[in-house]
Design an enzyme around this catalytic site. Structure first.
Site, PDB file in Angstrom:
ATOM      1  N   GLU A 168       0.848  -1.192   0.000  1.00 15.23           N
ATOM      2  CA  GLU A 168       0.000   0.000   0.000  1.00 15.23           C
ATOM      3  C   GLU A 168       0.883   1.241   0.000  1.00 15.23           C
ATOM      4  OE1 GLU A 168      -2.320  -0.798   3.559  1.00 15.23           O
ATOM      5  OE2 GLU A 168      -0.858   0.172   4.854  1.00 15.23           O
ATOM      6  N   GLU A 224      -6.905   0.761  14.279  1.00 12.97           N
ATOM      7  CA  GLU A 224      -5.716   1.604  14.103  1.00 12.97           C
ATOM      8  C   GLU A 224      -5.824   2.398  12.807  1.00 12.97           C
ATOM      9  OE1 GLU A 224      -2.355  -0.927  16.504  1.00 12.97           O
ATOM     10  OE2 GLU A 224      -2.337  -1.110  14.328  1.00 12.97           O
ATOM     11  N   GLU A 246      -5.472  -1.351  10.479  1.00 10.49           N
ATOM     12  CA  GLU A 246      -5.854  -2.719  10.839  1.00 10.49           C
ATOM     13  C   GLU A 246      -6.705  -2.638  12.092  1.00 10.49           C
ATOM     14  OE1 GLU A 246      -3.053  -5.335  12.550  1.00 10.49           O
ATOM     15  OE2 GLU A 246      -1.969  -3.788  13.618  1.00 10.49           O
ATOM     16  N   ASN A 265      -7.197  -4.554  15.774  1.00  8.36           N
ATOM     17  CA  ASN A 265      -6.675  -5.539  16.718  1.00  8.36           C
ATOM     18  C   ASN A 265      -7.848  -6.034  17.560  1.00  8.36           C
ATOM     19  OD1 ASN A 265      -4.014  -5.259  15.834  1.00  8.36           O
ATOM     20  ND2 ASN A 265      -3.684  -3.491  17.151  1.00  8.36           N
ATOM     21  N   PHE A 268      19.041  -0.302  20.494  1.00  6.13           N
ATOM     22  CA  PHE A 268      17.867  -0.934  21.092  1.00  6.13           C
ATOM     23  C   PHE A 268      17.870  -2.445  20.974  1.00  6.13           C
ATOM     24  CE2 PHE A 268      16.690   3.341  19.744  1.00  6.13           C
ATOM     25  CZ  PHE A 268      16.283   3.861  20.952  1.00  6.13           C
TER      26      PHE A 268
END
Ligand code: ADP
Ligand code: ADP
Ligand code: MG
Length: 658
Positions: free
Chosen positions: A200, A275, A288, A290, A348
């Site tokens: 997309e 979301e 999407e 959840n 991280f």
């Protein structure tokens, strides 16, 4: 209402669900793996069942074992938490087949929303705005290029079964589309056992804003306002807040109503989240849904005053929601910081080990600012590689956003966590940034603000002086215990800066005088042995984590981590004469940046590589990481093979200058 509940999960979310169940008088049953034998959720529950080995597929992902645990204990209901089996329709169906209540949406709704391609089609049909793109499957890398060109770069290549930020790549060019397609496909196959890919449009300067929904079995669906989750790294949320500093009432209402329309289209009940990705003009697009309780649900609870787990229980038991859309509140501001066992100083990378110290700030839901800390660990707990590296979710609430941020700064300063690398300094750094405080967020925030990674925080001159003063008074308190005479003046050295003070103490008041006669008042009740020093310096309140070292202290504050030496002035005079130890030169090696497994090596001994050329691929935490050359060089030696399992900093190959 059912009277017993099995929680098919672990960690903080299992503890969170148990807390509400307990308050409602429901008997709680935990399940646990080998690695979780001593876990907090096991101790908290009324009863616990061992279900298998440490790898999730042998325990928390085993439908069979969880169903067996339900039967063994006579559980009347099951809450799946998030992650693991929470969005697995086969699990919900297996639970219902045993006449047990699944605390979540109907199987059909999970099925419809679980797949990104299907859910996007349903959303579009329900009148929800969706991201422009190709709604079908992509056959191969060449098809990916053709479709990407039609959509127009940049594009987002995604796994239809994706989740947790995995199996997703941005592409700006044909070459990136080809590479992104291959990597997403391979990651999707290994993470989700399903390698279907779609593409997309990549929305630029995007903000991630999501709507919390709650529905009951009587066709009532409410939206409980939004959360903004734009501060992400690797498409994973790190800091969330509610409400969003970006939305106006009209956009909030439009998003809320579209989310409700989508939920109604699939007969949704229970808690769920829709979301959206929002561009800078406040155009919003469905990403999407959840079909579960979301990690960051506490911020919604803090601004609405609701308990989402309780509402899920009511809905699951067939009761009506106890409020209407008009009664949903939006009160004040809440922020959540996800505290992860990951090393911000090393890009991280996940970190493991035992929590040798774990002492979060005290929770307070009585007197604003509120502090809430959802956690599933305790001092002595072990953080393993088997599960998600999240340690705690620290939330603050206050009437305004800036007060909530300031409360978070203090709470992070007070959070004591030792034994594993963690992102507390990084979170503190973000809270202190002007751009964050102004709410100018996008999902690129971390990449844009920390382009070269995180290397700690530089404190301003006043804060540094305040820390030097705190080091000086702490040294005074230590010395005074041993020699209660008038002490000599002291020199404090932090980095290459030096402060000289003489000290006069009166109870908790310390007057520090510099050689030029300038005075500084420090008020503190710190005593030797305290690991946190709360001090007011020149009227400013500071929470500083303090640890004694030879001739000084390690001080941690607002993301800065400093060593303050406290010396006699004549010793301090000699310090510049001490030799400086230089770190060894590692530039001739490609080091493994994280514990992981070599998937592929793309070069051979003797090859000349160019800047940016792919050298090797390492898989860690189910992510494939491409290691590239940083400059032109010759490969002189390869030390490992595909399949090798490496520790962090192990040498993969050696370079030679050309
Ligand atoms: P949220 O959207 O609630 O913030 P995340 O996307 O961060 O949640 O994911 C929540 C948890 O669930 C994380 O531990 C993540 O790794 C895990 N997770 C999410 N989706 C999946 C999936 N499809 N398969 C396995 N784990 C998943
Ligand atoms: P996951 O299931 O892993 O949570 P999402 O589809 O929710 O996957 O996407 C995760 C994150 O990736 C989003 O929060 C956003 O930051 C980014 N993202 C996803 N799709 C797009 C897009 N089309 N344009 C821009 N950013 C996107
Ligand atoms: Mg998502």
């Amino acid at each position: 209402m059912f009277s017993s509940l099995l929680i098919a999960n672990r960690g903080e979310i299992a503890c969170r669900v148990i807390r509400t169940a307990r308050r409602m008088g429901i008997r709680t049953i935990a399940v646990y793996s080998d690695a979780d034998r001593d876990a907090v959720h096991v101790k908290l529950a009324d009863e616990a069942v061992h279900i298998g080995g440490s790898p999730a597929r042998d325990s928390y992902l085993s439908i069979e074992k969880i169903v067996a645990a339900c039967k063994q204990t006579g559980a009347e209901a099951v809450h799946p938490g998030y992650g693991f089996l929470s969005e697995n329709p086969a699990f919900a169906a297996a639970i219902e087949a045993e006449n047990i209540i699944f605390v979540g949406p109907p199987v059909k709704a999970i099925e419809a929303m679980g797949d990104k391609i299907t859910s996007k089609k349903i959303a579009a049909a329900a009148g929800v705005s969706t991201v422009p793109g190709h709604m079908g499957l992509i056959a191969d890398a060449e098809a990916a290029v053709t479709i990407s060109r039609q959509i127009g770069y940049p594009v987002m290549i995604k796994a239809s079964a994706g989740g947790g930020g995995k199996g997703m790549r941005i592409a700006h060019s044909d070459a990136e589309a080809r590479e992104g397609f291959e990597r997403s496909k391979s990651e999707a196959a290994s993470s989700f056992g399903d390698d279907r890919i779609f593409i997309e449009k990549f929305i630029t300067e995007p903000r991630h804003i999501e709507i919390q929904l709650i529905g009951d079995a009587h066709s009532n669906v409410l939206y409980l306002n939004e959360r903004e989750c734009s501060v992400q790294r690797r498409n994973q949320k790190v800091i969330e807040e509610a409400p969003s500093p970006f939305l106006d009432a009209a956009t909030r209402k439009a998003m809320g109503e579209q989310a409700v329309a989508l939920a109604k289209a699939v007969g949704y009940t229970s808690a769920g989240t829709v979301e959206f990705i929002v561009d800078k003009h406040r155009n919003f697009y469905f990403l999407e849904m959840n079909t579960r309780l979301q990690v960051e649900h506490p911020v919604t609870e803090l601004i609405t005053g609701l308990d989402l787990v309780e509402l899920m229980f009511l809905a699951a038991a067939g009761e009506k929601l106890p409020l209407t859309q008009e009664e949903v509140q939006l009160n004040g501001w809440a922020i959540e910081s996800r505290i992860y066992a990951e090393d911000p100083f090393r890009n991280f990378l996940p970190s493991t080990g035992r929590l040798t110290r774990y002492h979060p700030p005290a929770e307070n839901l009585v007197q604003p600012p509120f502090i809430r800390n959802d956690t599933g660990v305790a001092e002595g707990s072990e953080i393993t590689t088997y599960y998600d590296p999240m340690i705690a979710k620290l939330c603050t609430w206050a009437p305004t956003r800036i007060e909530a941020i300031e409360a978070m700064e203090d709470a992070l300063d007070e959070f004591e966590l030792e034994g594993v690398g963690n992102n507390i300094p990084f979170l503190a750094a973000v809270m202190g940034q002007q751009r964050f405080r102004e709410g100018r967020l996008t999902t690129g925030y971390i990449a844009e603000e920390f382009p070269n990674g995180f290397s700690g925080v530089e404190l301003d001159a006043d804060s540094l002086t305040h820390l030097a003063a705190i080091a000086c008074t702490s040294a005074f308190a230590l010395d005074h215990r041993l020699y209660p005479t008038t002490p000599e003046p002291r020199a404090v050295i932090i980095g290459d800066q030096r402060w000289d003070f003489s000290v006069r103490a009166d109870g908790i008041e310390y007057w520090l005088t510099a050689p030029d006669g300038k005075k500084l008042l420090v008020e503190t009740g710190w005593k030797p042995g305290n690991t946190i020093c709360i001090a007011r310096v020149d009227g400013h309140l500071h929470h500083v984590r303090i640890q004694r070292l030879t001739s000084g202290f390690r001080l941690r504050h607002r993301g800065a981590d400093l060593i303050a030496k406290v010396l006699l002035p004549r010793v301090a005079d000699l310090m510049p004469l001490m030799p400086v130890k230089l770190p060894p030169d590692l530039s001739k090696f490609l080091l493994c940046p994280m514990p992981g497994q070599i998937v592929r090596i793309d070069v051979a001994e003797g090859d000349i590589v160019e800047d940016g050329q792919t050298l090797a691929i390492v898989e860690a935490m189910k992510m494939e990481n491409v290691l590239k050359a940083e400059k032109r060089a010759k490969i002189s030696k390869i030390r490992v093979q595909p399949g090798s399992v490496l520790a962090v900093d192990e040498v993969i190959l050696e370079f030679e200058a050309v």
